[in-house]
Scaffold this active site. Structure first.
Site, PDB file in Angstrom:
ATOM      1  N   GLY A   1       0.827  -1.212   0.000  1.00  0.00           N
ATOM      2  CA  GLY A   1       0.000   0.000   0.000  1.00  0.00           C
ATOM      3  C   GLY A   1       0.852   1.248   0.000  1.00  0.00           C
ATOM      4  O   GLY A   1       0.876   1.974  -0.968  1.00  0.00           O
TER       5      GLY A   1
ATOM      6  N   GLY B   1       1.077  -6.332   4.533  1.00  0.00           N
ATOM      7  CA  GLY B   1       2.470  -6.751   4.600  1.00  0.00           C
ATOM      8  C   GLY B   1       3.120  -6.477   5.946  1.00  0.00           C
ATOM      9  O   GLY B   1       4.212  -6.935   6.235  1.00  0.00           O
TER      10      GLY B   1
ATOM     11  N   ARG C   1       8.390  -0.697  22.339  1.00  0.00           N
ATOM     12  CA  ARG C   1       8.535  -2.148  22.395  1.00  0.00           C
ATOM     13  C   ARG C   1       8.254  -2.762  21.030  1.00  0.00           C
ATOM     14  O   ARG C   1       7.312  -2.377  20.350  1.00  0.00           O
ATOM     15  CB  ARG C   1       7.543  -2.718  23.400  1.00  0.00           C
TER      16      ARG C   1
ATOM     17  N   ASN D   1       6.945  -8.042  17.437  1.00  0.00           N
ATOM     18  CA  ASN D   1       7.396  -9.269  16.787  1.00  0.00           C
ATOM     19  C   ASN D   1       8.698  -8.954  16.054  1.00  0.00           C
ATOM     20  O   ASN D   1       8.693  -8.291  15.024  1.00  0.00           O
ATOM     21  CB  ASN D   1       6.323  -9.760  15.803  1.00  0.00           C
ATOM     22  N   PRO D   2       9.824  -9.394  16.598  1.00  0.00           N
ATOM     23  CA  PRO D   2      11.121  -9.030  16.022  1.00  0.00           C
ATOM     24  C   PRO D   2      11.263  -9.451  14.555  1.00  0.00           C
ATOM     25  O   PRO D   2      11.940  -8.772  13.785  1.00  0.00           O
ATOM     26  CB  PRO D   2      12.131  -9.783  16.890  1.00  0.00           C
TER      27      PRO D   2
ATOM     28  N   THR E   1       8.813  -9.821  12.087  1.00  0.00           N
ATOM     29  CA  THR E   1       8.098  -8.968  11.139  1.00  0.00           C
ATOM     30  C   THR E   1       8.551  -7.515  11.264  1.00  0.00           C
ATOM     31  O   THR E   1       8.548  -6.775  10.282  1.00  0.00           O
ATOM     32  CB  THR E   1       6.572  -9.077  11.350  1.00  0.00           C
TER      33      THR E   1
ATOM     34  N   GLY F   1       4.696   3.143  16.200  1.00  0.00           N
ATOM     35  CA  GLY F   1       4.647   2.626  14.833  1.00  0.00           C
ATOM     36  C   GLY F   1       6.026   2.399  14.241  1.00  0.00           C
ATOM     37  O   GLY F   1       6.981   3.086  14.586  1.00  0.00           O
TER      38      GLY F   1
ATOM     39  N   GLY G   1       6.210   1.346  10.647  1.00  0.00           N
ATOM     40  CA  GLY G   1       6.051   1.134   9.201  1.00  0.00           C
ATOM     41  C   GLY G   1       6.731   2.181   8.338  1.00  0.00           C
ATOM     42  O   GLY G   1       7.083   1.914   7.202  1.00  0.00           O
ATOM     43  N   GLU G   2       6.876   3.373   8.868  1.00  0.00           N
ATOM     44  CA  GLU G   2       7.367   4.450   8.012  1.00  0.00           C
ATOM     45  C   GLU G   2       8.748   4.951   8.379  1.00  0.00           C
ATOM     46  O   GLU G   2       9.448   5.508   7.549  1.00  0.00           O
ATOM     47  CB  GLU G   2       6.356   5.606   8.036  1.00  0.00           C
TER      48      GLU G   2
END
Lengths: 328, 174, 777
Positions: free
Chosen positions: C281, C509, C668, C671-672, C674, C741, C743-744
């Site tokens: 995305g 993803g 924190r 999930n290391p 992902t 977050g 993701g970015e």
């Protein structure tokens, strides 16, 4: 994609017979033609599938090789004789496209690839003399970073995208053709045209004429040949500049040399002027640069691609330097 | 006119415009093979034809009469994954999962090319009979498969783990 | 004030005045996150473990269904015709040949399209999703080069694509404003982002700059970019009676359902959007015209419609990142302490969207400068609306700021990491708020050691390896913690002890299902396989955007609220015979498949037992997350220390990245495994940003000229070295699960780290992206 008839040729004669209509195109691996048909840049009414023909590589008695036009790019690159006797050709093929495409693409089709100029591809929204002669060229004043510095015309500044063809031009490859009027052959370096005022015509092929084979002459010093491709990505990108070269040095003198450039012109550019400058001279850095300068003296940059002149100059010199180092 | 897909003979389309990719996805309902560009630029549509990796988006289905196509669905399914598929899961060799089937089919084709001794752009000695399975070799050979999520490291790890031991053995045998 | 209105105001940043101050000075305990999430203290649960993706086997076998892979009975295929002019009118449309072509069912143009309202543009309302607010195929007006002007429907894709080429249209072109320089000369305006003007001044920065003993003043530019998710935007749409069902590739299903309902004038419950898997995305899989056109065409033809955009189509109708021209001027004393920080410039947007690339946002919290002058101006062009692309603002803003910091370090003769440490703020330098958690110093220290930063030469052009010059560079990456209003979740527990968590969230993803199953399992005291996480369906609770790196927090807060409601409900059901009898909800925790007294774990009853005694098949509760007031009470940001080693060829100028390390401080890590992929993915997109990505926009006609993955370069495998990532794993005490977050942030700072490494390698400072070889010859 415009509707078309599909048929498979059983042999060369059958292919030529089936191609009677001039709006018929021969289909090899399809990696470029199918893409262009989908973009409606190409709109053939019939495809004659020749991808099953001429798939052998034959060792010629004179020490040369006869490569069937249907040989896949991978098969040619991995062929032992090519790897050892004409390494520039292996390297050029392996520098092009991706493994999947090399597995599909034929030697004949690779030579007949059409330019990647964005304006040529943009059937819906751009002017292009190669697509539609007389329409005008949007690349002249547009994005032309990838475009020609040598041999261009006011009607077209596109470059030929093949890597393989550049190596073949340097290796004195000969292209064999069959057509309705019989067979003929000429150097790969002469196959492609400069654009002039007919950029729609890429090659000297006549309608219906089929490439059946490429012949590599015995060229012992080709074992010391290489291909260097300069591109924006590390892989899977078209050349900004590429150089194929062979160098024969004996007793501190250049006995013979072949150089061809990619990414700089409407055709694989055999650097005859540079070769002329080098022949008989010493294999030194200054000579290599002088030769490059001689070849590039007529180069004409566009707004976006002036860097290619310096890039070509340096790359030619570096490739020759590398070969000279190897020979020394 | 038939073509074999994952072991089953199927009819070729009447319309010669149908790509092998669209035959698989739309007619045969095998959507595991992905469409990412439909122009030969991303590798998501990679399938194996007689064991060789090709781009099914640039392939007209009619050209493949009598050939045998293996898609991701033919390699393994949840519960019975191909070792490479399992390695992709273990090494997180994907994120969104869209380029993944193409990466996996491509890697299987690549392994065969390496076994056959096909050189690559980064092979320094073209005359060598065997290919050292370096990360550079893997990265160069997989460069026709784009991944936008950035799973490149995991992909190469999964491939290396799956194929490197065998190649090492092959080298040892020579 | 309704919750919706609250949400809207907050989203638009309207709560800036009195109420904003009240939130800022209110006690911590009044805030969401005022009490640390109990999961933070739980160190031996599922959270924090490197679980492989639970949907992994589906994805690696090609069995995960994407939007274009839902077959429907009687489905028709669509193909779009795009305008080749940037502005003007359609004088004539001849669809006769197209309609007569084999297999064609209908050709839809503005003449016969169903009448609908314009889309609610994103940020104009709590659930508005539109990329712009322009009418969709309603008039003879053309507003950008590439706007869809006709939809062809046929029995097969091949027939539709061919008939598309037979639609004949005559246009009257008008003069369009598409040239950035021309537009700037005509005048720009202060840009606005999420309701706030992108302008901030503290002290007299111009004077402080002029007075500073050491200063740098540089201009930077970044080009247009496209997301280029590998999955093409696709939609399968069908009207089932009055209900519109859309299989979409979406990062905002609930927003999309509401917005499309507004356009068709129906209830939002009559639009069902499903999107179980999204093939990437990055901000691009939102509401654009294709979903609407497919729905309109399905209505017109009375058949389900599948519309898969061509790759060119994605470039023509899905917006990307806008270009920026930035100035960064830094004034410092001789020790490197910042006296003035000026970051200003101009970007391009359209009149029809609310998104100006906010490249100064990261600068607001980055360094302790005495004075600030931050300013983004915008011009409005006649082009496809630009949009959010991974770290909008930060990705390109940090390129300028962090390149400038490197330039300043050189001017001062100070190590660039040391310069950053000397300007580390105690509290947010522009808002004055305390940081919720900021450990960027730890990230720098750990990163520098692991990367071998001490081996870097301070002087450029000192390291050579054959034809290659080698250099190292670094930069700070940063991204804010967001949590948007509207989060809600439902938890259902069956008498068999299996829990289902329902929320209209997304998986494109990030590993949402996997990480959230871990979280839910810990929160509920269950095993992973006793929890099913359902998402990707607009009929589920919650208005959750997979964007702004906020989905994890949004889901986390919603599920936490639902868990609170569940405890209450279970205590009620448990009754007086339960060992839990008499306990208040806040005395109770979930553990070992049931509830227990928080400080007396043996006082416990399982869900199975509670429901069994009550003879209830299941219990189901739904709750909304509290309003995200925490973001106005603390300054909440993730940080990263980015390290790059680059090699530049002395013959050809080719720049190649040989090593990269990202050292992250993102709270924190859930999930290391992902998370590593997320970090790397951001960094790799940052390498593309640095070295090769550019959407070529022909300013003569407003047309994108490289609408393909062969001409728009994204990094290939060979461009991607092994990317090392480490993190502090220090929980943020004020966020759900202690997480922020991830993701970015990877794309932020990366381009500057590359540019700074190139400078270190070659002595050449490139301030215009992408750094292609011609700039290094």
């Amino acid at each position: 994609m415009t509707p078309f008839r599909y048929s498979r040729a059983t042999d060369v004669a059958d292919a030529i017979r089936q191609s009677g209509d001039c709006n018929t195109r021969y289909l090899g691996g399809g990696t470029n033609l199918v893409d262009l048909m989908r973009e409606t840049v190409e709109r053939p009414e019939a495809l004659v599938d020749v991808s099953g023909l001429s798939r052998d590589i034959e060792e010629l008695p004179d020490g040369g090789l006869l490569i069937g036009a249907g040989v896949r790019n991978t098969a040619l690159a991995e062929h032992r004789s090519v790897r050892t006797r004409y390494p520039a050709l292996s390297r050029a093929i392996l520098a092009g496209a991706s493994a999947q495409i090399r597995n599909m693409a034929t030697v004949g089709g690779n030579l007949l690839q059409r330019t990647r100029c964005a304006y040529f591809y943009d059937d819906d929204g751009s002017r292009c003399n190669k697509r539609l002669p007389g329409q005008g060229c949007d690349a002249l004043e547009g994005f032309n970073r990838n475009h020609a510095i040598l041999g261009a015309s006011p009607s077209c500044v596109a470059v030929h995208p093949s890597d393989m063809a550049v190596a073949l031009a340097a290796l004195d490859g000969v292209v064999h053709l069959h057509g309705a009027r019989g067979e003929r052959s000429f150097p790969v370096a002469d196959l492609h045209r400069l654009p002039g005022d007919r950029p729609d015509v890429d090659t000297l092929l006549e309608p219906g004429e089929l490439i059946t084979a490429i012949e590599l002459p015995p060229l012992p010093f080709a074992a010391r040949s290489t291909y260097r491709k300069v591109r924006d990505r590390s892989s899977y990108a078209f050349a900004l500049v590429s150089v194929a070269a062979l160098l024969d040095v004996e007793d501190g003198r250049i006995r013979d040399v072949r150089i061809a450039l990619g990414g700089v012109a409407h055709k694989p550019w055999r650097a005859f002027k540079a070769e002329e400058v080098l022949r008989g001279g010493p294999p030194r850095a200054a000579a290599f640069t002088a030769a490059a300068d001689a070849e590039l003296a007529d180069a004409k940059p566009l707004a976006g691609n002036g860097f290619k002149i310096e890039l070509a100059r340096r790359t030619i010199a570096a490739v020759l330097g590398e070969l000279a180092g190897e020979t020394a | 006119m038939t073509i074999t897909v994952n072991g089953a003979a199927v009819s070729l389309p009447n319309d010669p415009r149908v790509s092998l990719l669209d035959l698989l996805r739309e007619d045969l309902h095998l959507p595991g093979t992905k469409k990412g560009c439909n122009q030969g630029a991303c590798g998501a549509c990679t399938v194996l034809v007689d064991g060789e990796r090709i781009l099914s988006c640039l392939a007209l289905a009619v050209q493949f009469e009598g050939r045998s196509v293996t898609t991701i669905e033919g390699l393994g399914m949840p519960g019975a994954l191909h070792p490479l598929q399992a390695a992709f899961v273990e090494h997180d060799g994907f994120q969104c999962g869209y380029c993944t089937p193409g990466q996996i089919c491509s890697a299987i084709g690549m392994a065969e090319e390496i076994r056959r001794g096909v050189p690559s752009h980064v092979t320094s000695d073209l005359s060598s009979e065997t290919i050292a399975l370096s990360r550079d070799e893997l990265r160069e050979r997989m460069s026709g498969n784009l991944c936008r999520c950035g799973a490149h490291n995991g992909i190469i790890d999964a491939i290396a783990e799956t194929f490197a031991p065998k190649t090492a053995l092959a080298e040892a045998a020579e | 004030m309704s919750i919706l209105k609250d949400a809207k105001d907050l989203l638009q940043g309207a709560v800036q005045g009195a109420m904003g101050k009240a939130v800022a000075i209110a006690p911590d305990s009044w805030m969401p996150g005022g009490e640390p999430d109990p999961l933070i203290a739980m160190r031996h649960g599922h959270v924090g473990r490197p679980h492989s993706r639970i949907d992994g086997p589906l994805k690696v076998s090609g069995s995960a269904p994407f939007a274009a892979e839902f077959p429907m009975e009687g489905m028709a295929y669509a193909s779009l015709v795009f305008s080749p002019i940037a502005k003007g009118r359609i004088l004539e449309i001849d669809t006769t040949s197209a309609e007569a072509a084999p297999g064609v069912l209908a050709v839809m143009t503005y003449v016969n399209a169903p009448r609908i309202s314009p889309p609610p543009v994103f940020l104009s309302g709590a659930k508005a999703a539109g990329g712009d607010d322009l009418p969709v195929m309603q008039e003879d007006v053309v507003r950008w080069n590439g706007e869809p002007v006709a939809v062809v429907l046929a029995e097969t894709q091949e027939q539709a694509d061919h008939a598309r080429s037979l639609v004949h249209i005559v246009y009257e072109a008008r003069r369009a404003l598409i040239d950035f320089a021309e537009a700037k000369a005509a005048g720009s305006r202060t840009a606005v982002f999420m309701g706030e003007p992108l302008h901030l001044e503290i002290g007299d920065a111009d004077k402080a700059l002029a007075d500073a003993p050491v200063r740098i003043d540089s201009s930077y530019s970044t080009p247009r970019h496209n997301h280029n998710a590998i999955e093409l935007h696709a939609v399968t749409a069908a009207w089932e009676g009055d209900t519109l069902r859309i299989h979409d590739a979406s990062q905002l299903v609930a927003h999309t359902a509401w917005s499309i309902a507004q356009m068709f004038g129906i209830d939002e419950k009559q639009v069902v959007i499903t999107s179980p898997f999204v093939g990437g995305g990055f901000g691009g899989k939102c509401l654009w015209q294709h979903q609407v056109l497919a729905s309109m065409a399905a209505k017109l033809a009375g058949r389900p419609v599948r519309l898969v955009l061509s790759r060119e189509g994605v470039y023509r109708i899905v917006g990307g990142r806008s270009p920026t021209e930035q100035r960064v001027a830094l004034g410092a004393d001789r020790e490197g302490r910042l006296k003035a920080l000026v970051h200003s410039g101009t970007t391009a947007k359209t009149a029809s969207n609310m998104m100006a690339e906010p490249f100064i946002v990261a600068t607001k919290s980055a360094y302790a400068s005495e004075t600030f002058k931050l300013d983004v101006r915008a011009v409005e062009l006649d082009m496809l609306a630009n949009t959010f692309m991974r770290a909008p603002g930060e990705a390109v803003g940090t390129f300028a700021l962090e390149s400038a910091m490197d330039e300043l370090a050189e001017a001062l003769g100070i190590d660039p990491i040391e310069l950053r440490m000397r300007n580390e703020p105690e509290k947010d330098p522009t808002s004055g708020l305390p940081f919720s958690s900021r450990n960027v110093t730890e990230a720098w220290r750990a990163g520098a050691q692991r990367f071998g930063w001490d081996r870097r030469d301070l002087v450029p052009r000192m390291v050579r390896d054959g034809e290659w010059l080698v250099g190292m560079g670094c930069a700070t990456g940063t991204y804010p913690y967001y949590r948007m209003p509207g989060g809600a979740a439902r938890i259902t527990i069956t008498s068999g002890g299996h829990a289902t968590v329902d929320i209209a969230a997304h998986e494109m993803g990030m590993g949402t299902a996997t990480a959230q199953t871990q979280v839910a399992a810990d929160r509920l005291g269950l095993a992973m396989d006793e929890v099913t996480f359902r998402y990707g369906d607009s009929t589920l609770p919650g208005v959750v955007l997979a964007g702004g790196s906020q989905q994890t927090a949004s889901i986390g807060a919603a599920v936490s609220a639902a868990h609170g409601a569940l405890v209450k409900e279970l205590l009620k059901i448990a009754g007086n015979d339960s060992p839990l009898a008499g306990l208040k909800p806040d005395e109770v925790a979930s553990r070992d498949g049931g509830l227990c007294k928080r400080d007396e774990p043996e006082r416990h009853e399982t869900y199975v037992s509670i429901l069994g005694r009550a003879r209830q098949a299941s219990v189901s509760v739904e709750a909304e997350a509290p309003m995200p007031l925490e973001t106005q009470h603390w300054s909440m940001h993730s940080h990263a220390a980015m390290f790059c080693e680059v090699r530049v060829n002395t013959v050809t100028g080719e720049p190649r990245v040989s090593r990269f390390l990202g050292s992250f401080d993102c709270g924190r890590i859930l999930n290391p495994k992902t998370a590593t992929s997320q970090f790397r993915g951001g960094i790799i997109m940052g390498l593309g940003l640095a070295l090769m990505e550019e959407t070529q926009f022909d300013e003569r006609k407003g047309r994108v000229m490289n609408p393909s993955l062969s001409e728009y370069h994204v990094p290939v495998h060979m461009d991607v070295p092994e990317i090392d990532v480490i993190w502090t794993d220090i929980p943020d005490p004020h966020t759900p699960m202690g997480a922020r977050g991830i993701g970015e942030i990877g794309i932020t700072g990366t381009a500057a780290a590359v540019a700074n490494a190139i400078y270190n390698a070659t002595g050449r400072r490139v301030r215009d992206l992408p750094i292609t070889l011609d700039k290094l010859l």
